[in-house]
Design a protein around this motif. Structure first.
Motif, PDB file in Angstrom:
ATOM      1  N   GLY A 170     -30.659  38.838  96.402  1.00  0.00           N
ATOM      2  CA  GLY A 170     -31.330  37.823  97.200  1.00  0.00           C
ATOM      3  C   GLY A 170     -31.720  38.217  98.611  1.00  0.00           C
ATOM      4  O   GLY A 170     -32.281  37.402  99.353  1.00  0.00           O
ATOM      5  N   ARG A 171     -31.447  39.459  98.992  1.00  0.00           N
ATOM      6  CA  ARG A 171     -31.695  39.867 100.369  1.00  0.00           C
ATOM      7  C   ARG A 171     -32.407  41.217 100.418  1.00  0.00           C
ATOM      8  O   ARG A 171     -32.595  41.882  99.404  1.00  0.00           O
ATOM      9  N   VAL A 172     -32.731  41.632 101.624  1.00  0.00           N
ATOM     10  CA  VAL A 172     -33.256  42.969 101.883  1.00  0.00           C
ATOM     11  C   VAL A 172     -32.113  43.794 102.467  1.00  0.00           C
ATOM     12  O   VAL A 172     -31.516  43.407 103.474  1.00  0.00           O
ATOM     13  N   GLY A 173     -31.783  44.908 101.824  1.00  0.00           N
ATOM     14  CA  GLY A 173     -30.713  45.754 102.302  1.00  0.00           C
ATOM     15  C   GLY A 173     -31.091  46.497 103.571  1.00  0.00           C
ATOM     16  O   GLY A 173     -32.269  46.617 103.924  1.00  0.00           O
ATOM     17  N   ASP A 174     -30.068  47.010 104.239  1.00  0.00           N
ATOM     18  CA  ASP A 174     -30.265  47.682 105.524  1.00  0.00           C
ATOM     19  C   ASP A 174     -31.347  48.757 105.478  1.00  0.00           C
ATOM     20  O   ASP A 174     -32.148  48.895 106.403  1.00  0.00           O
ATOM     21  N   GLU A 175     -31.383  49.526 104.389  1.00  0.00           N
ATOM     22  CA  GLU A 175     -32.287  50.683 104.338  1.00  0.00           C
ATOM     23  C   GLU A 175     -33.741  50.299 104.126  1.00  0.00           C
ATOM     24  O   GLU A 175     -34.637  51.131 104.278  1.00  0.00           O
ATOM     25  N   TYR A 176     -33.997  49.030 103.763  1.00  0.00           N
ATOM     26  CA  TYR A 176     -35.374  48.595 103.531  1.00  0.00           C
ATOM     27  C   TYR A 176     -35.911  47.686 104.635  1.00  0.00           C
ATOM     28  O   TYR A 176     -37.088  47.320 104.604  1.00  0.00           O
ATOM     29  N   ILE A 177     -35.089  47.329 105.574  1.00  0.00           N
ATOM     30  CA  ILE A 177     -35.566  46.475 106.661  1.00  0.00           C
ATOM     31  C   ILE A 177     -36.676  47.195 107.432  1.00  0.00           C
ATOM     32  O   ILE A 177     -36.520  48.327 107.876  1.00  0.00           O
ATOM     33  N   GLY A 178     -37.827  46.535 107.554  1.00  0.00           N
ATOM     34  CA  GLY A 178     -38.948  47.109 108.269  1.00  0.00           C
ATOM     35  C   GLY A 178     -39.863  47.990 107.448  1.00  0.00           C
ATOM     36  O   GLY A 178     -40.911  48.425 107.936  1.00  0.00           O
ATOM     37  N   LYS A 179     -39.499  48.254 106.187  1.00  0.00           N
ATOM     38  CA  LYS A 179     -40.361  49.082 105.340  1.00  0.00           C
ATOM     39  C   LYS A 179     -41.456  48.234 104.710  1.00  0.00           C
ATOM     40  O   LYS A 179     -41.268  47.031 104.488  1.00  0.00           O
ATOM     41  N   PRO A 180     -42.607  48.847 104.388  1.00  0.00           N
ATOM     42  CA  PRO A 180     -43.719  48.086 103.798  1.00  0.00           C
ATOM     43  C   PRO A 180     -43.348  47.381 102.497  1.00  0.00           C
ATOM     44  O   PRO A 180     -43.875  46.312 102.196  1.00  0.00           O
ATOM     45  N   ASP A 181     -42.456  47.982 101.699  1.00  0.00           N
ATOM     46  CA  ASP A 181     -42.090  47.370 100.418  1.00  0.00           C
ATOM     47  C   ASP A 181     -40.732  46.677 100.486  1.00  0.00           C
ATOM     48  O   ASP A 181     -40.030  46.548  99.488  1.00  0.00           O
ATOM     49  N   SER A 182     -40.376  46.192 101.667  1.00  0.00           N
ATOM     50  CA  SER A 182     -39.068  45.548 101.840  1.00  0.00           C
ATOM     51  C   SER A 182     -38.907  44.303 100.980  1.00  0.00           C
ATOM     52  O   SER A 182     -37.778  43.923 100.646  1.00  0.00           O
ATOM     53  N   ALA A 183     -40.005  43.668 100.618  1.00  0.00           N
ATOM     54  CA  ALA A 183     -39.930  42.466  99.792  1.00  0.00           C
ATOM     55  C   ALA A 183     -40.391  42.733  98.364  1.00  0.00           C
ATOM     56  O   ALA A 183     -40.790  41.802  97.654  1.00  0.00           O
ATOM     57  N   ASN A 184     -40.301  43.998  97.957  1.00  0.00           N
ATOM     58  CA  ASN A 184     -40.775  44.304  96.599  1.00  0.00           C
ATOM     59  C   ASN A 184     -40.044  45.521  96.021  1.00  0.00           C
ATOM     60  O   ASN A 184     -40.655  46.442  95.508  1.00  0.00           O
ATOM     61  N   TYR A 185     -38.717  45.496  96.096  1.00  0.00           N
ATOM     62  CA  TYR A 185     -37.935  46.616  95.580  1.00  0.00           C
ATOM     63  C   TYR A 185     -36.629  46.082  94.994  1.00  0.00           C
ATOM     64  O   TYR A 185     -36.211  44.953  95.243  1.00  0.00           O
ATOM     65  N   VAL A 186     -35.956  46.928  94.231  1.00  0.00           N
ATOM     66  CA  VAL A 186     -34.580  46.688  93.819  1.00  0.00           C
ATOM     67  C   VAL A 186     -33.975  48.040  93.461  1.00  0.00           C
ATOM     68  O   VAL A 186     -34.666  48.928  92.950  1.00  0.00           O
ATOM     69  N   TYR A 187     -32.702  48.221  93.797  1.00  0.00           N
ATOM     70  CA  TYR A 187     -32.003  49.412  93.347  1.00  0.00           C
ATOM     71  C   TYR A 187     -31.631  49.220  91.883  1.00  0.00           C
ATOM     72  O   TYR A 187     -31.069  48.196  91.504  1.00  0.00           O
ATOM     73  N   ALA A 188     -31.944  50.212  91.063  1.00  0.00           N
ATOM     74  CA  ALA A 188     -31.552  50.211  89.654  1.00  0.00           C
ATOM     75  C   ALA A 188     -30.557  51.351  89.470  1.00  0.00           C
ATOM     76  O   ALA A 188     -30.880  52.513  89.740  1.00  0.00           O
ATOM     77  N   ILE A 189     -29.359  50.994  89.044  1.00  0.00           N
ATOM     78  CA  ILE A 189     -28.271  51.970  88.994  1.00  0.00           C
ATOM     79  C   ILE A 189     -27.750  52.094  87.568  1.00  0.00           C
ATOM     80  O   ILE A 189     -27.513  51.087  86.892  1.00  0.00           O
ATOM     81  N   GLY A 190     -27.592  53.320  87.114  1.00  0.00           N
ATOM     82  CA  GLY A 190     -26.908  53.595  85.856  1.00  0.00           C
ATOM     83  C   GLY A 190     -27.741  53.538  84.597  1.00  0.00           C
ATOM     84  O   GLY A 190     -27.219  53.769  83.507  1.00  0.00           O
ATOM     85  N   SER A 191     -29.029  53.251  84.711  1.00  0.00           N
ATOM     86  CA  SER A 191     -29.836  53.006  83.508  1.00  0.00           C
ATOM     87  C   SER A 191     -29.929  54.210  82.587  1.00  0.00           C
ATOM     88  O   SER A 191     -30.022  54.069  81.368  1.00  0.00           O
TER      89      SER A 191
END
Length: 520
Positions: free
Chosen positions: A392-413
């Motif tokens: 539900g939020r923007v993580g620290d590493e994406y704050i201020g990035k152009p795709d800050s509102a259009n990403y998700v970390y995918a882990i383990g797939s």
């Protein structure tokens, strides 16, 4: 021309097979909306739920709310007619009655903390052993039996590599601890520069009473030496009689193989544990499939959080956990609603789907561990776990990035199934077009996110997983994790990705091929 591997060809086939949008899936995925997500989360993360700490009335309220929503959606109650799977827990309230170094008292939760469950003990010594990084070359010639050890809780520097200096244990350091414990010491004091900041920020999480699974599934009381995590300031107090600082000793150990050495220092440690039973439940909602109903897709999120703020002077008394993991819990409710409407309209899934709300994640992944050891549906028939923890939020590493509102970390797939990875990729490429960030998709990542949410208890049993995560932020495990800071359109879009991935998994002809090995 470069050779094309068979895996690349099969990956391309999967991509092409899913390239066209399925209008039916699209119709029901659109039911997952920001407005509906806000309705659920505004209740689950309200002050009335008191931070949903496992074993408290707030967690019970959350469990009842989730079960009521499952019932409204027409999901079956699969635990002998109940939506609740009892998770028998024991609270272990560890109390350190004494911790002094040369007459100076150390403060629990400020200078050190102790993880695990140990038998009551009193330790009183006049010297300790500095074991450096705990390698065989450093300690093999030294008798450590009954001694207190001071250990550098960091990976030892090696040429051409950047050592992992996080206080979170790596596989390598876990093996080092096992090795040191085999020498029968009285206690291990693990020093790391990150402990002071961790205690300052996450003090309640690391110092609150420990919960463990009781009964047949309970782990035995640890008879090994307890591992105390200590600050560098406390380590300096400990080594002061040597005339050197802790950093000086550490630098010498990093530069060469220095044998373990005894240092005169009066240390007294006493600890005791009080035990009590705790009521806790996982919440399960089940949707039976059609022709492939014996195979089960799990969509999971933990509904617990860390509870009330122990600071009596704080204005905000509640750690609401809107993102962690009210957002994930809201996500599975929205996804369940979309699948339920599809089923009501005659488009039910071929495979069965289990919507799993886990308890005790913040206490050590306990609810998912108990389910994995006592599955309501056989793990051999469980094709995948799609786990949602913080979307539900923007993580620290994406704050201020152009795709800050259009990403998700995918882990383990891809760790257990390359095919699952491609299915997740294609669902995103076809429908949501988020930036799938695989930065943390590594068992050796210093943050160890792969091991830190409920999917791991499926993965360790060989069930393929995808873990969806927005990354940590300033309000992680803080009272500021409020509903007002949630990006609901982003939450809904990430939940849609899980829905579309789940739709494909639930309806395709074959389950994902497992071609990887579970990590420990």
């Amino acid at each position: 021309m470069k050779k094309i591997s068979l895996w690349a060809l099969s990956s391309a086939f999967v991509l092409n097979a899913c390239a066209q949008q399925n209008p039916t899936a699209l119709k029901y995925g659109a039911l997952i909306t920001a407005d509906d997500a806000r309705k659920h989360l505004s209740i689950l993360a309200s002050d009335a739920f008191e931070g949903r700490e496992t074993g408290t009335p707030g967690a019970e309220k959350a469990a009842n709310y989730i079960a009521a929503e499952f019932k409204k959606l027409g999901l079956q109650a699969p635990v002998n007619g109940s939506y609740f799977l009892n998770v028998p827990l024991t609270q272990n309230a560890l109390k350190t009655t004494t911790f002094t170094i040369n007459g100076k008292t150390a403060e629990y939760g400020k200078d050190y903390y102790l993880s695990g469950t140990y038998s009551d003990n009193n330790i009183n010594v006049n010297e300790f052993v500095f074991v450096g990084y705990g390698t065989d070359a450093e300690v093999s010639a030294t008798d450590l039996s009954g001694k207190i050890l001071l250990w550098i809780n960091e990976d030892k520097p090696e040429a051409s590599t950047t050592p992992n200096t996080s206080y979170r244990l790596t596989k390598k350091r876990t093996k080092t601890i096992e090795y040191l414990r085999s020498k029968n010491p009285a206690a291990i004091l693990a020093a790391n520069p990150g402990i002071a900041a961790a205690l300052s920020r996450f003090g309640k999480s690391v110092t609150s009473p420990r919960l463990t699974i009781k009964g047949a599934a309970a782990k035995p009381v640890n008879t090994n030496a307890p591992l105390f995590n200590i600050t560098i300031a406390l380590a300096d107090d400990l080594v002061k009689p040597s005339g050197k600082t802790y950093d000086e000793l550490k630098t010498a150990s990093a530069a060469a193989t220095t044998p373990a050495s005894s240092i005169k220092s009066a240390v007294t440690i006493s600890y005791t544990t009080a035990k009590s039973d705790v009521k806790a439940v996982d919440v399960l909602g089940y949707m039976p499939g059609t022709d492939l109903k014996d195979e089960v897709l799990v969509i999971s999120a933990h509904y617990d959080h860390i509870g009330l703020n122990p600071d009596a002077t704080a204005k905000d008394k509640v750690n609401n956990g809107a993102d962690d993991d009210g957002s994930g819990t809201t996500g599975i409710l929205e996804i369940a609603r979309a699948f339920a409407q599809a089923k009501n309209d005659g488009h039910g899934p071929r495979r069965s789907i289990l919507f799993l709300g886990n308890v005790g994640e913040e206490k050590g992944l306990l609810g998912s561990e108990y389910y994995s050891e006592h599955p309501v549906f056989p793990l051999a028939n469980t094709i995948t776990d799609l786990n949602i923890d913080m979307i539900g939020r923007v993580g620290d590493e994406y704050i201020g990035k152009p795709d800050s509102a259009n990403y998700v970390y995918a882990i383990g797939s891809a760790m257990l199934s390359k095919e699952l990875h491609e299915i997740g990729e294609q669902a995103n490429n076809t429908y949501t077009k988020l930036n799938l960030d695989y930065k943390y998709d590594d068992p050796d990542d210093p943050n160890r996110f792969y091991y830190r949410s409920d999917h791991y208890n499926f993965a360790k049993h060989g069930v393929p997983i995808i873990f969806y995560f927005n990354g940590v932020h300033a309000d992680y495990h803080q009272p500021g994790d409020e509903v007002s800071k949630i990006n609901f359109p982003l939450l809904a879009k990430r939940a849609q990705l899980v829905f579309y991935t789940g739709w494909e998994l639930a309806n395709r002809d074959k389950r994902p091929l497992v071609d990887g090995k579970a990590s420990e």
